[in-house]
Write an enzyme that holds these catalytic residues in place. Sequence first.
Site, PDB file in Angstrom:
ATOM      1  N   MET A 286      18.752  33.737 -31.625  1.00 23.53           N
ATOM      2  CA  MET A 286      17.585  33.198 -32.298  1.00 23.53           C
ATOM      3  C   MET A 286      16.646  34.453 -33.125  1.00 23.53           C
ATOM      4  O   MET A 286      16.809  34.647 -33.890  1.00 23.53           O
ATOM      5  CB  MET A 286      16.402  32.677 -30.452  1.00 23.53           C
ATOM      6  CG  MET A 286      16.753  31.512 -30.486  1.00 23.53           C
ATOM      7  SD  MET A 286      17.267  29.673 -31.284  1.00 23.53           S
ATOM      8  CE  MET A 286      17.693  28.910 -30.283  1.00 23.53           C
ATOM      9  N   CYS A 287      15.870  35.083 -31.929  1.00 19.88           N
ATOM     10  CA  CYS A 287      14.817  36.686 -32.717  1.00 19.88           C
ATOM     11  C   CYS A 287      15.948  37.362 -33.295  1.00 19.88           C
ATOM     12  O   CYS A 287      15.449  37.779 -33.677  1.00 19.88           O
ATOM     13  CB  CYS A 287      13.804  36.411 -32.119  1.00 19.88           C
ATOM     14  SG  CYS A 287      12.398  34.961 -31.625  1.00 19.88           S
TER      15      CYS A 287
END
Length: 194
Positions: free
Chosen positions: A126-127
């Site tokens: 994700m990030c």
Amino acid sequence: MEIAENAALVVVDVQVGFEEEAYWGPRNNPAADENIAGLIDAWQSSGRPVVFVRHDSVKAGSPLRVGYPGNDFKPYVEERRGKGGGAELFVTKSVNSAFYGTPDLGAWLGAAGVRQIVVAGIQTNMCVETTARMAGNLGYEVFVPLDATHTFDLAGPWGWTVGAEELARATAVSLHGGGFAEVVRSAELIAAAR
């Protein structure tokens, strides 16, 4: 591997809320936190810049929401803030990429002449991945120490679910094979930073 004297370590979303297994589900790589701590120590002791990124979720009920204890950095990260010999930046964001946070990460890196970054933290796919992809697109030389990241099992469309370890491997292949970043081990970076 050559690590520049001003290479920045970007520590993404290492927050207490990610300990809530009931919310996130099973995770991979239990050694991630130890490896993240080792990278921070190596960067700080060598006087290189460190960026601490915190996700301020705008989703009601998120363990990462502002004002909830889960929003805080994990203690081993919090106790290392302000301890390095190099420059330090604290960025808050509410989306996946640390380049869309406050203050402006790209502007800060540009002002310091930084062209090489290391992206570690949570979640791998994700990030961490989004920040690394964007950094690659922006022309930075990017390293992702896969063993200094972790993620969680994830449900997708059509009843598909993918386990955390498989997601981490897919991220590594996409980033490395796609030319966004060089995927490495944290020990290699720590040795190169000495």
